[in-house]
Design an enzyme around this catalytic site. Structure first.
Site, PDB file in Angstrom:
ATOM      1  N   SER A 203      54.446  42.564  27.360  1.00 18.84           N
ATOM      2  CA  SER A 203      53.892  43.119  28.603  1.00 18.84           C
ATOM      3  C   SER A 203      53.671  41.947  29.547  1.00 18.84           C
ATOM      4  O   SER A 203      53.553  40.797  29.102  1.00 18.84           O
ATOM      5  CB  SER A 203      52.594  43.881  28.331  1.00 18.84           C
ATOM      6  OG  SER A 203      51.688  43.088  27.595  1.00 18.84           O
TER       7      SER A 203
ATOM      8  N   GLU B 236      51.643  40.388  33.092  1.00 18.97           N
ATOM      9  CA  GLU B 236      50.506  40.534  34.015  1.00 18.97           C
ATOM     10  C   GLU B 236      50.833  39.872  35.358  1.00 18.97           C
ATOM     11  O   GLU B 236      51.342  38.760  35.400  1.00 18.97           O
ATOM     12  CB  GLU B 236      49.269  39.872  33.395  1.00 18.97           C
ATOM     13  CG  GLU B 236      48.037  40.014  34.261  1.00 18.97           C
ATOM     14  CD  GLU B 236      46.788  39.556  33.541  1.00 18.97           C
ATOM     15  OE1 GLU B 236      46.523  40.007  32.414  1.00 18.97           O
ATOM     16  OE2 GLU B 236      46.072  38.714  34.118  1.00 18.97           O
TER      17      GLU B 236
ATOM     18  N   ASP C 207      33.682  39.437  36.484  1.00 16.69           N
ATOM     19  CA  ASP C 207      32.784  38.346  36.866  1.00 16.69           C
ATOM     20  C   ASP C 207      32.283  38.565  38.281  1.00 16.69           C
ATOM     21  O   ASP C 207      32.982  39.154  39.097  1.00 16.69           O
ATOM     22  CB  ASP C 207      33.544  37.001  36.841  1.00 16.69           C
ATOM     23  CG  ASP C 207      33.869  36.585  35.426  1.00 16.69           C
ATOM     24  OD1 ASP C 207      33.005  36.788  34.554  1.00 16.69           O
ATOM     25  OD2 ASP C 207      34.977  36.077  35.207  1.00 16.69           O
TER      26      ASP C 207
ATOM     27  N   GLN D 193      42.255  36.369  25.790  1.00 16.79           N
ATOM     28  CA  GLN D 193      42.246  35.237  26.713  1.00 16.79           C
ATOM     29  C   GLN D 193      43.335  34.274  26.230  1.00 16.79           C
ATOM     30  O   GLN D 193      43.648  34.249  25.030  1.00 16.79           O
ATOM     31  CB  GLN D 193      40.852  34.579  26.646  1.00 16.79           C
ATOM     32  CG  GLN D 193      40.646  33.436  27.595  1.00 16.79           C
ATOM     33  CD  GLN D 193      40.835  33.894  29.045  1.00 16.79           C
ATOM     34  OE1 GLN D 193      41.974  33.967  29.503  1.00 16.79           O
ATOM     35  NE2 GLN D 193      39.768  34.183  29.748  1.00 16.79           N
TER      36      GLN D 193
ATOM     37  N   PHE E 261      41.032  25.498  34.661  1.00 18.67           N
ATOM     38  CA  PHE E 261      40.695  26.902  34.431  1.00 18.67           C
ATOM     39  C   PHE E 261      40.200  27.098  32.992  1.00 18.67           C
ATOM     40  O   PHE E 261      39.279  27.873  32.733  1.00 18.67           O
ATOM     41  CB  PHE E 261      41.912  27.781  34.745  1.00 18.67           C
ATOM     42  CG  PHE E 261      41.611  29.244  34.724  1.00 18.67           C
ATOM     43  CD1 PHE E 261      40.564  29.755  35.471  1.00 18.67           C
ATOM     44  CD2 PHE E 261      42.349  30.119  33.939  1.00 18.67           C
ATOM     45  CE1 PHE E 261      40.253  31.113  35.451  1.00 18.67           C
ATOM     46  CE2 PHE E 261      42.055  31.474  33.904  1.00 18.67           C
ATOM     47  CZ  PHE E 261      40.998  31.972  34.661  1.00 18.67           C
TER      48      PHE E 261
ATOM     49  N   HIS F 136      51.546  39.368  25.435  1.00 18.32           N
ATOM     50  CA  HIS F 136      51.207  39.646  26.837  1.00 18.32           C
ATOM     51  C   HIS F 136      51.349  38.324  27.593  1.00 18.32           C
ATOM     52  O   HIS F 136      50.727  37.325  27.220  1.00 18.32           O
ATOM     53  CB  HIS F 136      49.762  40.147  26.916  1.00 18.32           C
ATOM     54  CG  HIS F 136      49.326  40.545  28.296  1.00 18.32           C
ATOM     55  ND1 HIS F 136      49.708  41.730  28.892  1.00 18.32           N
ATOM     56  CD2 HIS F 136      48.534  39.918  29.201  1.00 18.32           C
ATOM     57  CE1 HIS F 136      49.167  41.827  30.097  1.00 18.32           C
ATOM     58  NE2 HIS F 136      48.455  40.728  30.312  1.00 18.32           N
TER      59      HIS F 136
HETATM   60  P1  FAD Z   1      33.061  42.079  27.904  1.00 18.62           P
HETATM   61  O1  FAD Z   1      34.121  42.433  26.943  1.00 18.62           O
HETATM   62  O2  FAD Z   1      32.148  43.163  28.347  1.00 18.62           O
HETATM   63  O3  FAD Z   1      32.215  40.906  27.336  1.00 18.62           O
HETATM   64  C1  FAD Z   1      32.823  39.730  26.821  1.00 18.62           C
HETATM   65  C2  FAD Z   1      31.811  38.993  25.978  1.00 18.62           C
HETATM   66  O4  FAD Z   1      30.795  38.453  26.800  1.00 18.62           O
HETATM   67  C3  FAD Z   1      31.144  39.936  25.011  1.00 18.62           C
HETATM   68  O5  FAD Z   1      31.572  39.595  23.757  1.00 18.62           O
HETATM   69  C4  FAD Z   1      29.681  39.754  25.183  1.00 18.62           C
HETATM   70  O6  FAD Z   1      29.130  39.266  23.979  1.00 18.62           O
HETATM   71  C5  FAD Z   1      29.526  38.736  26.270  1.00 18.62           C
HETATM   72  N1  FAD Z   1      28.721  39.262  27.359  1.00 18.62           N
HETATM   73  C6  FAD Z   1      29.084  40.189  28.262  1.00 18.62           C
HETATM   74  N2  FAD Z   1      28.092  40.414  29.142  1.00 18.62           N
HETATM   75  C7  FAD Z   1      27.091  39.600  28.765  1.00 18.62           C
HETATM   76  C8  FAD Z   1      25.802  39.364  29.263  1.00 18.62           C
HETATM   77  N3  FAD Z   1      25.345  40.021  30.345  1.00 18.62           N
HETATM   78  N4  FAD Z   1      25.025  38.446  28.618  1.00 18.62           N
HETATM   79  C9  FAD Z   1      25.497  37.793  27.531  1.00 18.62           C
HETATM   80  N5  FAD Z   1      26.707  37.969  27.019  1.00 18.62           N
HETATM   81  C10 FAD Z   1      27.492  38.863  27.608  1.00 18.62           C
HETATM   82  N6  FAD Z   1      38.486  39.294  35.466  1.00 18.62           N
HETATM   83  C11 FAD Z   1      38.607  39.872  36.689  1.00 18.62           C
HETATM   84  O7  FAD Z   1      37.714  39.720  37.546  1.00 18.62           O
HETATM   85  N7  FAD Z   1      39.709  40.614  37.026  1.00 18.62           N
HETATM   86  C12 FAD Z   1      40.714  40.839  36.141  1.00 18.62           C
HETATM   87  O8  FAD Z   1      41.699  41.522  36.461  1.00 18.62           O
HETATM   88  C13 FAD Z   1      40.616  40.262  34.819  1.00 18.62           C
HETATM   89  N8  FAD Z   1      41.570  40.475  33.896  1.00 18.62           N
HETATM   90  C14 FAD Z   1      41.402  39.958  32.625  1.00 18.62           C
HETATM   91  C15 FAD Z   1      42.363  40.247  31.639  1.00 18.62           C
HETATM   92  C16 FAD Z   1      42.232  39.739  30.348  1.00 18.62           C
HETATM   93  C17 FAD Z   1      43.289  40.083  29.322  1.00 18.62           C
HETATM   94  C18 FAD Z   1      41.118  38.909  30.026  1.00 18.62           C
HETATM   95  C19 FAD Z   1      40.974  38.338  28.636  1.00 18.62           C
HETATM   96  C20 FAD Z   1      40.157  38.633  30.990  1.00 18.62           C
HETATM   97  C21 FAD Z   1      40.265  39.147  32.287  1.00 18.62           C
HETATM   98  N9  FAD Z   1      39.315  38.912  33.274  1.00 18.62           N
HETATM   99  C22 FAD Z   1      39.449  39.477  34.528  1.00 18.62           C
HETATM  100  C23 FAD Z   1      38.144  38.036  33.010  1.00 18.62           C
HETATM  101  C24 FAD Z   1      36.904  38.830  32.600  1.00 18.62           C
HETATM  102  O9  FAD Z   1      36.520  39.684  33.658  1.00 18.62           O
HETATM  103  C25 FAD Z   1      35.787  37.834  32.317  1.00 18.62           C
HETATM  104  O10 FAD Z   1      36.074  37.105  31.162  1.00 18.62           O
HETATM  105  C26 FAD Z   1      34.387  38.409  32.267  1.00 18.62           C
HETATM  106  O11 FAD Z   1      33.464  37.318  32.212  1.00 18.62           O
HETATM  107  C27 FAD Z   1      34.081  39.299  31.082  1.00 18.62           C
HETATM  108  O12 FAD Z   1      34.642  40.548  31.212  1.00 18.62           O
HETATM  109  P2  FAD Z   1      35.058  41.329  29.844  1.00 18.62           P
HETATM  110  O13 FAD Z   1      35.470  42.698  30.138  1.00 18.62           O
HETATM  111  O14 FAD Z   1      35.947  40.480  29.065  1.00 18.62           O
HETATM  112  O15 FAD Z   1      33.599  41.379  29.192  1.00 18.62           O
END
Ligand code: FAD
Length: 311
Positions: free
Chosen positions: A19, A21, A113, A183, A223, A273
């Site tokens: 896939s 991105e 984020d 990641q 990064f 990916h």
């Molecule tokens: P989650 O899966 O909800 O959390 C990740 C980890 O962080 C969890 O294990 C949890 O333990 C910890 N955590 C979460 N919230 C908290 C908190 N409040 N306090 C303490 N620990 C916490 N970002 C973008 O803005 N746009 C994108 O399109 C985008 N695409 C991505 C695609 C992929 C494949 C990946 C791996 C990352 C991407 N990101 C993107 C980055 C991602 O948004 C960030 O890493 C963000 O910080 C966490 O989002 P998540 O959904 O991974 O978090």
């Protein structure tokens, strides 16, 4: 040379799946780059192509336009990245309804984020989805979407430990996520150890490795610091002294990515990916080495059935 010559490991019936991105373009020039990258990569038959969502939801419209364009003008399966940042549940649901109308059935569901970037200052919107697990549940309540989520082989920088990190992944999967995309990482042992931990936690969805081609080593190294990816010394050494030499950088980057991917194949991985950065060259070369061929023999031109508007 096909993958069967390169790998000692027999592949499953499905074989290698990939896939890609992309990020939504900011201007016309970037739009042209995206279209030509899509045009070159589409004939490789990706499972899906995903489009990112800018930090703080800053690309909401552009992501939507790009995803809708791919849904309506290509044969590809687009996946829209969606985050919880700075939006109420109703606002996110409205975006989902628009995607539904555009024929989109796959999301990459993320917490996201804040605009200021990763680093522990995330504040959920009081009326919004509080985290990615809640977002997955919200999407599933809307329709039986295909939902990808994130996974962190080196744990998320905000996670206190692996147990907390993997617990979040389990919540996302229990709520209906169908695969996790990692990641990017450079050490395959780290990925393998992570997959073992995940399986021990009772999570059985595919953990698809996210592979980043290194177009610019310094930018990737910077990064990596923000997202917690370890850059091994051997990798830095390979790019040492090449700061002003893009041609050699591209050759080294291609060798590095090919080595990483082929080693993963040896370890039994068949699903990849690619973070394309809207560039096809390196990713196309790696896919070619993986045995994937364009429908017209792999010369990089789509023959007109990928991104019709780009023709
Ligand atoms: P989650 O899966 O909800 O959390 C990740 C980890 O962080 C969890 O294990 C949890 O333990 C910890 N955590 C979460 N919230 C908290 C908190 N409040 N306090 C303490 N620990 C916490 N970002 C973008 O803005 N746009 C994108 O399109 C985008 N695409 C991505 C695609 C992929 C494949 C990946 C791996 C990352 C991407 N990101 C993107 C980055 C991602 O948004 C960030 O890493 C963000 O910080 C966490 O989002 P998540 O959904 O991974 O978090």
């Amino acid at each position: 040379m096909s993958i069967s010559n390169l790998s000692r490991r027999p592949l499953s019936e499905q074989g290698i799946k990939v896939s890609f991105e992309f990020f939504p373009p900011k201007n016309e020039k970037m739009e042209q780059n995206l279209h030509s990258a899509v045009e070159q990569l589409a004939p490789l038959g990706p499972e899906f192509v995903s489009v990112t969502y800018g930090a703080g939801g800053s690309t909401r419209e552009r992501t939507h336009q790009t995803v809708s364009h791919l849904a309506q003008n290509t044969d590809l399966t687009p996946a829209a990245h969606l985050t919880c940042v700075d939006a109420t549940k109703e606002e996110v649901n409205e975006v989902v309804r628009e995607y539904w109308k555009a024929g989109v059935r796959h999301f990459v569901a993320l917490r996201g984020d804040p605009v200021s970037g990763v680093g522990g200052n995330y504040r959920p919107n009081p009326e919004g989805y509080q985290n990615a697990a809640e977002l997955v549940a919200g999407l599933k309540a809307f329709a039986d979407f295909d939902i990808s989520v994130s996974a962190y082989p080196e744990k998320h920088p905000e996670s206190p430990d692996f147990a907390t990190d993997i617990d979040m992944l389990k919540r996302k999967v229990d709520n209906g996520a169908t695969r996790a995309i990692t990641q990017f990482f450079f050490d395959n042992d780290t990925y393998e150890r992570y997959v073992e931990r995940v399986r021990r936690a009772g999570i059985y969805v595919p953990i698809v490795p996210g592979i980043v081609p290194i177009h610019n080593f310094k930018a990737i190294a910077n990064f990596s610091k923000t997202c917690g990816t370890h850059v091994p010394a051997w990798l830095a050494e390979r790019f040492e002294g090449l700061e002003n030499d893009p041609k050699t950088t591209a050759l080294v980057a291609s060798a590095v990515a090919a080595e990483q991917v082929m080693d993963l194949v040896e370890r039994g991985v068949e699903d990849f990916h690619f973070y394309t950065m809207n560039r096809a060259d390196l990713v196309y070369a790696i896919c070619h080495m993986l045995g994937l061929r364009g429908q017209n023999g792999g010369n990089g031109s789509s023959g007109g059935n990928s991104d019709r508007s780009a023709a």
